[in-house]
Design an enzyme around this catalytic site. Structure first.
Site, PDB file in Angstrom:
ATOM      1  N   SER A  59       0.824  -1.261   0.142  1.00 37.35           N
ATOM      2  CA  SER A  59       0.019  -0.069   0.004  1.00 37.35           C
ATOM      3  C   SER A  59       0.855   1.748  -0.075  1.00 37.35           C
ATOM      4  O   SER A  59       0.222   2.204  -0.050  1.00 37.35           O
ATOM      5  CB  SER A  59      -0.892   0.195   1.469  1.00 37.35           C
ATOM      6  N   LYS A  62      -0.026   3.896  -2.445  1.00 44.75           N
ATOM      7  CA  LYS A  62      -1.175   5.137  -3.022  1.00 44.75           C
ATOM      8  C   LYS A  62      -0.076   6.511  -2.037  1.00 44.75           C
ATOM      9  O   LYS A  62      -0.685   7.510  -2.382  1.00 44.75           O
ATOM     10  CB  LYS A  62      -1.188   4.872  -1.650  1.00 44.75           C
ATOM     11  N   SER A 114      -5.979   3.659   4.984  1.00 40.99           N
ATOM     12  CA  SER A 114      -5.609   2.624   3.184  1.00 40.99           C
ATOM     13  C   SER A 114      -6.590   2.255   2.485  1.00 40.99           C
ATOM     14  O   SER A 114      -6.495   1.084   1.979  1.00 40.99           O
ATOM     15  CB  SER A 114      -4.649   2.051   3.863  1.00 40.99           C
TER      16      SER A 114
END
Length: 369
Positions: A59, A62, A114
C-alpha cells in the site's frame, strides 16, 4: 634494563597507533530487505541498503495515487463513486456505489485508513479506469526519475508486474511531501469525513507517535511484499524520509534509521529565502541596478567535516533590460557538496523596475551631461 624495555614498548605502541586504520562509527544494521534515508530538501542519500533492488511495495503505492489525485482534481469536488470501487478486497472505508464524497475526504481515507476502495474510486475519477490511471502513475514516476518502478494498480494489491525500489519510492515520496496538501494529510492523526456511516479515520502510521518529529507517511502490507513502510520526520529544520521494504520490524527500523540520520547529520544553512545574492545592471530602467534574491532557503544536512566542501555557483546575466517584474526569474544558484550538485534555486527580481519613458531619458541625459 627496565628503562630500555619500557622505551621499546613505547616505540612499538606509537608505531601501532600510526599504522592502525582509524576507527569510524559503525554503520547501522537493519532487518529490511532494502532501505534508504534521504533528505527532502536536497534529495541527498544519507543511508542505503539494496536501494535499487526491485521489490513489491504493497500500500505504499498509495503515495503516488494521492499525489496524482491532488495534482489532477479539486479537493472540494464531490466524487460519485464508481461501482467498481465498492467491495474491493483488503483495507476499506466501505464506499458504496454512486455515493458522493468530497475528494479531500477520499484522500484522508486513502492515506489514514489505506482504503483500497478509495484508491480504485480515485483511479476511475481521474482517468476513467484502473488501467488508464496506472499509465498515468508510470508516466509520473518516469518524470521523477523512478525508472525501476512499475504500477499496474492504484492500491498495491499483489501483482507480478507491480514493483518499485527503496530509492524510487523515496524520490516519489520526496515529490509528494513538497506538496502542502499531501504533507498535511499524511501527518494527520485523525479525520472526520463528511459522510454517513464510516467517517472516523484514525491514522495507522505509528511513526507519528513513536518517533520524535514524526510526520508521515504510509504503511503497507501484503503476504508477498511483507511489511513496508515509508516514514518521515522533521527536526532542526530538516525533513528526512526513511523507507524499508519487506521488514518485519518496520516501525523500529525506520525509527532507528531516522534517529541515526539526525544524529549523524546537522543542518547547514547555505542561504535563506529572500537573501540578496547578486546585484546586476538594468538597461533602460528607472533604476540602473537591482538585487536578485533566493527564491527559497537551502538547508543542507552535512557531517561536521563537510562544511568546507559546499560551493555555490551563481548563473545570472550582468545586465537585464527593463521592464522587470518583482519575482521574475533572472538566474539561478547551484550548490555543490564535494563536487556533486545537490540543489538549484531560482534567483528572483527583488522589485518592479519600469522602463524609462522618453521624458525620463531626456531628463537623465541633461542630468548627467
Amino acid at each position: 634494563m627496565l628503562k630500555k624495555v619500557v622505551g621499546f614498548l613505547l616505540i612499538i605502541f606509537c608505531i601501532t597507533l600510526v599504522l592502525s586504520p582509524p576507527v569510524f562509527a559503525e554503520e547501522i544494521h537493519t532487518t529490511g530487505k532494502a532501505n534508504i534515508v534521504i533528505d527532502v530538501a536536497t534529495g541527498r542519500i544519507l543511508h542505503e541498503k539494496n536501494i535499487h533492488e526491485k521489490l513489491p511495495m504493497a500500500s505504499t503505492t498509495k503515495i503516488m495515487t494521492a499525489l496524482l489525485a491532488i495534482e489532477n482534481m479539486p479537493l472540494d469536488k464531490k466524487v460519485k463513486i464508481h461501482p467498481e470501487a465498492e467491495g474491493v478486497e483488503g483495507s476499506s472505508i466501505y464506499l458504496k456505489a454512486n455515493e458522493k464524497i468530497k475528494m479531500i475526504d477520499l484522500l484522508y481515507g486513502l492515506m489514514l485508513r489505506s482504503g483500497n476502495d478509495v484508491a480504485t474510486a480515485i483511479a476511475y475519477e481521474v482517468s476513467g479506469s484502473v488501467e488508464e490511471f496506472a499509465k498515468l502513475m508510470n508516466l509520473r514516476a518516469k518524470e521523477l526519475g523512478a525508472n525501476n518502478t512499475n504500477f499496474v494498480n492504484p492500491h498495491g494489491l499483489s501483482h507480478n508486474d507491480h514493483y518499485t525500489t527503496a530509492y524510487d519510492l523515496a524520490i516519489i515520496t520526496r515529490e509528494a511531501l513538497r506538496n502542502p496538501t499531501f504533507k498535511e494529510v499524511v501527518k494527520t492523526k485523525f479525520w472526520l469525513a463528511e459522510r454517513d456511516g464510516y467517517q472516523h479515520f484514525t491514522n495507522k502510521n505509528k511513526i507519528l507517535n513513536i518517533c520524535e518529529g514524526g510526520d508521515g507517511v504510509k504503511t503497507g502490507y501484503t503476504i508477498k511484499a511483507g511489511r513496508c513502510l515509508v516514514a518521515s520526520a522533521t527536526r532542526n529544520n530538516m525533513q528526512f524520509i526513511a523507507v524499508t521494504l519487506n521488514d518485519g520490524d518496520w516501525f523500529n527500523t525506520t525509527n532507528k534509521l531516522l534517529d541515526y540520520s539526525f544524529n549523524q547529520y546537522k543542518p547547514y544553512t547555505v542561504f535563506k529565502a529572500q537573501d540578496l545574492i547578486k546585484t546586476i545592471m538594468v538597461k533602460n530602467g528607472v533604476k540602473t541596478t537591482m538585487y536578485l534574491e533566493a527564491a527559497k532557503e537551502l538547508i543542507v544536512p552535512i557531517q561536521e567535516e563537510e562544511e568546507g566542501k559546499i560551493l555555490s555557483i551563481i548563473q545570472a546575466p550582468e545586465t537585464v533590460s527593463a521592464p522587470v517584474i518583482k519575482g521574475q526569474r533572472i538566474g539561478k544558484i547551484s550548490t555543490y557538496l564535494d563536487g556533486e550538485l545537490i540543489n538549484s534555486t531560482y534567483l528572483l527580481a527583488k522589485e518592479d523596475i519600469e522602463r524609462l519613458t522618453t521624458k525620463d531619458k531626456f531628463l537623465r541625459f541633461f542630468k548627467f551631461k
